[in-house]
Motif scaffolding. Structure first.
Motif, PDB file in Angstrom:
ATOM      1  N   VAL A 239       0.858  -1.321   0.177  1.00  0.00           N
ATOM      2  CA  VAL A 239       0.089  -0.105   0.144  1.00  0.00           C
ATOM      3  C   VAL A 239       0.968   1.259  -0.091  1.00  0.00           C
ATOM      4  N   GLY A 240       0.149   2.450  -0.111  1.00  0.00           N
ATOM      5  CA  GLY A 240       1.095   3.807  -0.166  1.00  0.00           C
ATOM      6  C   GLY A 240       0.959   4.561  -1.577  1.00  0.00           C
ATOM      7  N   GLN A 241       0.380   3.786  -2.534  1.00  0.00           N
ATOM      8  CA  GLN A 241      -0.071   4.505  -3.696  1.00  0.00           C
ATOM      9  C   GLN A 241      -0.979   3.722  -4.491  1.00  0.00           C
ATOM     10  N   SER A 242      -1.941   4.413  -5.106  1.00  0.00           N
ATOM     11  CA  SER A 242      -2.933   3.617  -6.167  1.00  0.00           C
ATOM     12  C   SER A 242      -2.435   3.063  -7.351  1.00  0.00           C
ATOM     13  N   LEU A 243      -2.577   1.837  -7.538  1.00  0.00           N
ATOM     14  CA  LEU A 243      -2.010   1.069  -8.811  1.00  0.00           C
ATOM     15  C   LEU A 243      -3.099   1.273  -9.864  1.00  0.00           C
ATOM     16  N   LYS A 244      -2.476   1.652 -11.104  1.00  0.00           N
ATOM     17  CA  LYS A 244      -3.362   2.121 -12.153  1.00  0.00           C
ATOM     18  C   LYS A 244      -2.930   1.215 -13.431  1.00  0.00           C
ATOM     19  N   MET A 247       0.651   0.661 -15.189  1.00  0.00           N
ATOM     20  CA  MET A 247       1.965   0.609 -14.010  1.00  0.00           C
ATOM     21  C   MET A 247       2.401  -0.848 -14.154  1.00  0.00           C
ATOM     22  N   GLY A 299      -7.260   1.632  -5.733  1.00  0.00           N
ATOM     23  CA  GLY A 299      -6.918   2.571  -4.735  1.00  0.00           C
ATOM     24  C   GLY A 299      -7.161   2.287  -3.370  1.00  0.00           C
ATOM     25  N   ALA A 300      -6.923   3.169  -2.387  1.00  0.00           N
ATOM     26  CA  ALA A 300      -6.770   2.822  -0.873  1.00  0.00           C
ATOM     27  C   ALA A 300      -7.826   1.752  -0.401  1.00  0.00           C
TER      28      ALA A 300
END
Length: 584
Positions: A239-244, A247, A299-300
């Motif tokens: 976690v820490g950033q959204s994966l899109k 990527m 996202g989170a």
């Protein structure tokens, strides 16, 4: 009856302590209290020493449980009462004289884990050791009777937990009003006892849980999750950033592995890299099934759901299997069911779904209660009397900020006698002796129609002008009542009258503009239920947010040990315990 020795009298005290100390296992009465007619069954003394020992041990319970007690709805009784009735109806004949029956009992008790119960609750090792000692030695009559009654108590306790649940829902919710059992309760349990007489104990355990496909799918889902747990659990995603989409990297590889473990991505794709179209589709599917916004971006909220430990999901399934044991017997015939945590409503006819719709339910601070009732009438063109809580917390502050609020929303101010007041004559800093009523109309708070089922909570199904909220994934937006996306379709099905109350007839009724209550020709049961799992089309268990935080209390109840008394054939005496103590 044979003359009793002093040692047997001491053993009898043990039996009483054993039976009565299990009062914490009180369940809804599975068989009717002993009647005058049933007391005739044991008029003749048992013809063997073990039966005489059992009868002597149970005799004090005859006075503890009045023989002519009339069963009441929702009555709770000790398991001891069921044990007494069980033996009386077999003239105190020992039930566990066949080694195969005991073996089936021990195996079936162990297998209760597949239903989300705790086998250790049933003191399986103690029963097994006691049985081994009976086989290996020359047991006394008292020891044989002691073991028989212990096995029977355990047998009944396990069957009741499988049949009706381990946790008493009325202790979790004082307003719980679902009937405790479906069908003929005495016949229900006697069928299970007949399996014991037929030396098919395993069948009694197989027949005890709900037989519906929903329950079988939950059981299979539980087994799959346990396999995942035993293999080390599913992968965590950083976690820490959204994966899109587009990527790459370690977190995306973890995401792919997690989607494979959950059954959302083909296994042969786990070694591929990148956030490609396959991953986007899998994430969207996961988000849809988990009641998250299906945008294809991890996202989170999505990552948090993915990283819920598999053990927590196992517990979530166990909780909902317990709810299934409480409620699945109600899902038959014609009824309407509201799935509160799932934001949906469905109607069933002859046990089959014929209609469903999205709904909005109460906010967590104004939760929609869980209960059952009967839909009795429909209100067309309803007015809306503002409930006291909404008046105080919502409407009065709006009137104070905007003197034109009432007129803009067609809300009248009425005194206690129903006379219309001028809003400007009211002291809105301390209004007393008034209530507010909104005129009927399609844009009123209740829309065009209300589906009424009298209850203690002033809860109903209704139309709403806030239709834009149905597009949201999370729809805990009301003040407790249930807003229905397509209420007129449901009204037509409830009337079930294609001549008078077809779509055209309903529109004609609405067009006259009058507020009118129209009774249904046949009352229809409605169940407001709370489930935090769903089943996908392929039978996979999926998970919903626990919007009211109800799961924890059910899980706590499931985790409480079942207070079966210890079984040790070497002991001769234990203190007597008062019947009814710690009764559920």
């Amino acid at each position: 009856m044979v003359q009793l020795t002093r040692s047997f009298v001491i053993s009898r005290m043990f039996f009483m302590g054993f039976l009565i100390s299990g009062a914490a296992f009180g369940q809804t009465s599975p068989i009717e209290p002993v009647s005058a007619a049933s007391s005739e069954i044991d008029a003749a003394a048992p013809d063997d020493a073990v039966g005489q020992a059992i009868q002597a041990s149970l005799e004090p319970l005859r006075s503890a449980f009045p023989p002519l007690l009339t069963a009441r709805r929702h009555q709770r009784v000790d398991v001891s009462r069921v044990v007494l009735d069980f033996y009386m109806h077999r003239n105190y004949r020992a039930a566990w004289t066949d080694d195969s029956d005991v073996a089936q009992l021990l195996k079936s008790l162990e297998d209760t884990r597949i239903d989300g119960l705790t086998p250790a609750d049933f003191r399986i090792s103690e029963l097994a050791q006691a049985h081994e000692s009976l086989v290996a030695a020359m047991p006394s009559t008292a020891q044989r009777a002691m073991f028989d009654m212990a096995a029977t108590r355990t047998f009944i306790t396990a069957l009741l937990q499988l049949r009706r649940g381990k946790v008493d829902p009325s202790r979790l919710d004082i307003h719980w009003n679902f009937e405790p059992a479906g069908g003929n309760a005495r016949e229900d349990m006697n069928t299970l006892f007949a399996a014991l007489d037929a030396h098919d104990v395993a069948r009694a355990f197989a027949d005890a849980p709900p037989q519906e496909a929903i329950y079988r799918n939950l059981r299979e889902g539980l087994a799959r999750l346990r396999q995942i747990r035993d293999a080390g659990g599913w992968p965590k995603v950083a976690v820490g950033q959204s994966l899109k989409p587009g990527m790459d990297g370690v977190a995306v590889a973890q995401l792919r592995a997690r989607l494979v473990a959950g059954g959302y991505l083909d296994a042969h794709l786990s070694t591929k890299a990148g956030y490609d179209d396959k991953v986007i589709a899998a994430v969207k599917r996961y988000q849809t099934e988990q009641y998250l916004g299906a945008d294809g971006v991890a996202g989170a909220a999505t990552l948090a759901a993915l990283n819920v430990p598999v053990e927590a999901r196992i517990d979530q399934v166990r909780v909902n299997m317990e709810r299934a044991r409480w409620l699945l017997y109600k899902l038959q015939g014609t009824f309407v069911i509201v799935d509160i945590a799932g934001y949906k409503v469905a109607m069933y006819r002859d046990g089959l779904p014929i209609w469903h719709s999205r709904v909005q339910v109460g906010k967590p601070v104004r939760s929609t209660p869980v209960f059952q009732a009967e839909i009795t009438y429909i209100t067309f063109n309803p007015t809306w009397t503002v409930p006291p809580t909404i008046l105080k917390q919502d409407v009065i502050p709006k009137v104070q900020n905007d003197p034109g609020y009432l007129a803009a929303n067609r809300i009248r101010v009425l005194d206690r006698e129903g006379n219309v007041l001028d809003p400007s004559s009211v002291d809105w800093s301390n209004p007393r002796g008034i209530h507010l009523r909104q005129d009927a109309g399609p844009d009123s708070s209740l829309g065009q129609v209300v589906i009424r089922f009298p209850n203690d909570y002033a809860i109903y199904l209704h139309d709403t002008p806030h239709r834009e909220l149905f597009a949201k994934t999370v729809r805990a937006t009301s003040s407790g009542c249930i807003r229905v996306e397509n209420p007129l379709q449901l009204v037509e099905l409830l009337f079930n009258d294609p001549v008078r109350w077809n779509s055209a007839g309903i529109q004609k009724q609405l067009a006259n503009g009058r507020t009118e209550n129209v009774p249904l020709p046949v009352k229809v049961p409605v169940l407001l239920a709370y489930w935090t799992v769903d089943l996908s089309k392929d039978g996979r268990v999926t998970f919903k947010p626990d919007i009211y935080d109800y799961d924890a209390r059910v899980l706590q109840g499931l985790s409480q040990p079942t207070k079966l008394p210890a079984l040790d054939l070497r002991r001769a005496e234990v203190p007597l315990v008062v019947t009814g103590q710690n009764q559920l």
